[in-house]
Design an enzyme around this catalytic site. Structure first.
Site, PDB file in Angstrom:
ATOM      1  CE1 TYR A 133      -4.079   1.956   0.648  1.00 15.55           C
ATOM      2  CE2 TYR A 133      -2.827   3.016   2.409  1.00 15.55           C
ATOM      3  CZ  TYR A 133      -3.945   2.966   1.593  1.00 15.55           C
ATOM      4  OH  TYR A 133      -4.930   3.927   1.713  1.00 15.55           O
ATOM      5  CE  LYS A 135      -3.681   4.668  -1.533  1.00 17.80           C
ATOM      6  NZ  LYS A 135      -4.649   5.044  -2.570  1.00 17.80           N
TER       7      LYS A 135
HETATM    8  N1  LIG Z   1     -10.677   5.677   4.426  1.00 16.79           N
HETATM    9  C1  LIG Z   1      -9.545   6.207   4.864  1.00 16.79           C
HETATM   10  O1  LIG Z   1      -9.422   6.545   6.037  1.00 16.79           O
HETATM   11  C2  LIG Z   1      -8.399   6.428   3.900  1.00 16.79           C
HETATM   12  C3  LIG Z   1      -7.183   6.891   4.399  1.00 16.79           C
HETATM   13  C4  LIG Z   1      -6.132   7.127   3.520  1.00 16.79           C
HETATM   14  C5  LIG Z   1      -6.303   6.891   2.160  1.00 16.79           C
HETATM   15  N2  LIG Z   1      -7.497   6.418   1.689  1.00 16.79           N
HETATM   16  C6  LIG Z   1      -7.617   6.197   0.247  1.00 16.79           C
HETATM   17  O2  LIG Z   1      -8.806   6.815  -0.209  1.00 16.79           O
HETATM   18  C7  LIG Z   1      -9.403   6.049  -1.251  1.00 16.79           C
HETATM   19  C8  LIG Z   1     -10.835   5.670  -0.878  1.00 16.79           C
HETATM   20  O3  LIG Z   1     -10.830   4.963   0.358  1.00 16.79           O
HETATM   21  P1  LIG Z   1     -12.177   4.375   1.021  1.00 16.79           P
HETATM   22  O4  LIG Z   1     -11.936   4.196   2.455  1.00 16.79           O
HETATM   23  O5  LIG Z   1     -13.340   5.201   0.592  1.00 16.79           O
HETATM   24  O6  LIG Z   1     -12.224   2.932   0.346  1.00 16.79           O
HETATM   25  P2  LIG Z   1     -13.460   1.940   0.171  1.00 16.79           P
HETATM   26  O7  LIG Z   1     -12.886   0.551   0.256  1.00 16.79           O
HETATM   27  O8  LIG Z   1     -14.587   2.280   1.087  1.00 16.79           O
HETATM   28  O9  LIG Z   1     -13.945   2.222  -1.338  1.00 16.79           O
HETATM   29  C9  LIG Z   1     -13.125   1.950  -2.435  1.00 16.79           C
HETATM   30  C10 LIG Z   1     -13.998   1.745  -3.667  1.00 16.79           C
HETATM   31  O10 LIG Z   1     -13.108   1.389  -4.753  1.00 16.79           O
HETATM   32  C11 LIG Z   1     -13.730   0.341  -5.490  1.00 16.79           C
HETATM   33  N3  LIG Z   1     -12.735  -0.429  -6.213  1.00 16.79           N
HETATM   34  C12 LIG Z   1     -11.873  -1.357  -5.719  1.00 16.79           C
HETATM   35  N4  LIG Z   1     -11.169  -1.897  -6.709  1.00 16.79           N
HETATM   36  C13 LIG Z   1     -11.565  -1.296  -7.861  1.00 16.79           C
HETATM   37  C14 LIG Z   1     -11.200  -1.447  -9.221  1.00 16.79           C
HETATM   38  N5  LIG Z   1     -10.286  -2.354  -9.611  1.00 16.79           N
HETATM   39  N6  LIG Z   1     -11.812  -0.668 -10.156  1.00 16.79           N
HETATM   40  C15 LIG Z   1     -12.769   0.228  -9.771  1.00 16.79           C
HETATM   41  N7  LIG Z   1     -13.162   0.398  -8.502  1.00 16.79           N
HETATM   42  C16 LIG Z   1     -12.569  -0.361  -7.555  1.00 16.79           C
HETATM   43  C17 LIG Z   1     -14.458  -0.469  -4.429  1.00 16.79           C
HETATM   44  O11 LIG Z   1     -15.456  -1.304  -5.020  1.00 16.79           O
HETATM   45  C18 LIG Z   1     -15.005   0.606  -3.527  1.00 16.79           C
HETATM   46  O12 LIG Z   1     -16.285   1.035  -3.948  1.00 16.79           O
HETATM   47  C19 LIG Z   1      -8.487   4.847  -1.446  1.00 16.79           C
HETATM   48  O13 LIG Z   1      -7.565   5.112  -2.491  1.00 16.79           O
HETATM   49  C20 LIG Z   1      -7.775   4.729  -0.117  1.00 16.79           C
HETATM   50  O14 LIG Z   1      -6.533   4.087  -0.237  1.00 16.79           O
HETATM   51  C21 LIG Z   1      -8.538   6.171   2.538  1.00 16.79           C
END
Ligand SMILES: NC(=O)c1ccc[n+]([C@@H]2O[C@H](COP(=O)([O-])OP(=O)(O)OC[C@H]3O[C@@H](n4cnc5c(N)ncnc54)[C@H](O)[C@@H]3O)[C@@H](O)[C@H]2O)c1
Length: 253
Positions: free
Chosen positions: A156, A160
């Site tokens: 990851y 990132k």
């Molecule tokens: N939630 C957090 O606290 C947090 C913190 C740091 C970074 N992020 C980053 O923010 C982004 C969103 O995070 P989140 O928590 O909303 O994630 P989440 O898991 O709730 O949602 C991610 C979405 O991406 C979709 N997805 C997965 N693989 C895919 C693919 N191959 N093609 C198209 N869609 C796909 C999933 O179906 C899902 O709807 C991510 O990149 C994550 O790494 C999140």
């Protein structure tokens, strides 16, 4: 609510839930025609339906796996053809497969890099010609507070940190075409991912946030809407920490 995206077309990957869905809500509320793409077919339809209830223009759901170059090109070229423009691309889709480095399978290494980093690359590659043709574009890609390094997340973190290098390079290549590229590095945000952590570990982490509470998905959406807006025209190549200050580092208090 400001109205910064009237007549604009905004693409959001991974838009079916979590931060992606919050951004779909926000861009749509500000007047954009939003195209949300997700690999989860049922969830993306349901998400679009939810947002449509109170958006000026109903968002359009697309079933797209961002790791599939043919699917990505078909999606983005199709949107450009139907709307005549691509103004904002949000590379939000991402997954985690956490483990210590010696336990990460080759499949889990590739899966995480493929969705987050390669998926962002493919969407950027498909969107840029359409942005160049109108000399305007905003690209926002999702990094994480983890990009600086995090125990148990080598795949990851590599993805990132890769987003940071990709963003800075696209900022240089896009600048002469009126295209900006920036990254958002969320900290601890109130999502199912955070809720699934065990209580004491979660509380310990939240205690390290200078602002002393987790963020809301709407905090990320507000940052994305700003970076995606015309008024962010002089900001490019940055990583915006939206993290309550945790990225500053250690504190003795
Ligand atoms: N939630 C957090 O606290 C947090 C913190 C740091 C970074 N992020 C980053 O923010 C982004 C969103 O995070 P989140 O928590 O909303 O994630 P989440 O898991 O709730 O949602 C991610 C979405 O991406 C979709 N997805 C997965 N693989 C895919 C693919 N191959 N093609 C198209 N869609 C796909 C999933 O179906 C899902 O709807 C991510 O990149 C994550 O790494 C999140």
């Amino acid at each position: 609510m400001p109205d910064r995206f009237t007549d604009q077309t905004v693409l959001v990957t991974g838009g079916a839930q979590g931060l992606g869905l919050a951004m779909v809500h926000r861009f749509a509320a500000e007047g954009a025609r939003v195209h949300l793409a997700d690999v989860n077919a049922d969830a993306v339809q349901e998400a679009a339906g939810k947002v449509a209830a109170d958006a000026p223009i109903p968002p359009v759901p697309h079933v797209v796996d961002v790791t599939d170059p043919v699917a990505v090109t078909g999606w983005i070229d199709g949107v450009a053809e139907s709307d005549g423009r691509v103004d904002v691309l949000v590379n939000n889709a991402g997954i985690i497969r956490d483990n210590r480095v010696e336990k990460i399978s080759v499949e889990d290494w590739h899966a995480v890099i493929d969705v987050s980093l390669t998926g962002s690359f493919l969407c950027i590659q498909a969107a840029m010609p359409h942005m160049k043709s109108r000399s305007y574009g905003r690209i926002i890609s999702f990094s994480s507070m983890s990009w600086r390094g995090n125990f148990g997340q080598a795949n990851y973190v590599a993805a990132k940190a890769g987003i940071v290098g990709l963003t800075r390079t696209i900022a240089l290549e896009g600048a002469r075409h009126g295209i900006t590229a920036n990254a958002i590095a969320p900290g601890l945000i109130q999502t199912p991912m955070l809720a699934s952590m065990n209580g004491p570990a979660r509380d310990l982490l939240i205690g390290k946030v200078p602002l002393k509470h987790p963020g809301e998905p709407e905090d990320i959406a507000a940052a994305a809407a700003f970076l995606g807006s015309p008024e962010a025209r002089y900001i490019t190549g940055v990583v915006l920490d939206v993290d309550g200050g945790i990225g500053i580092g250690s504190s003795i208090r």
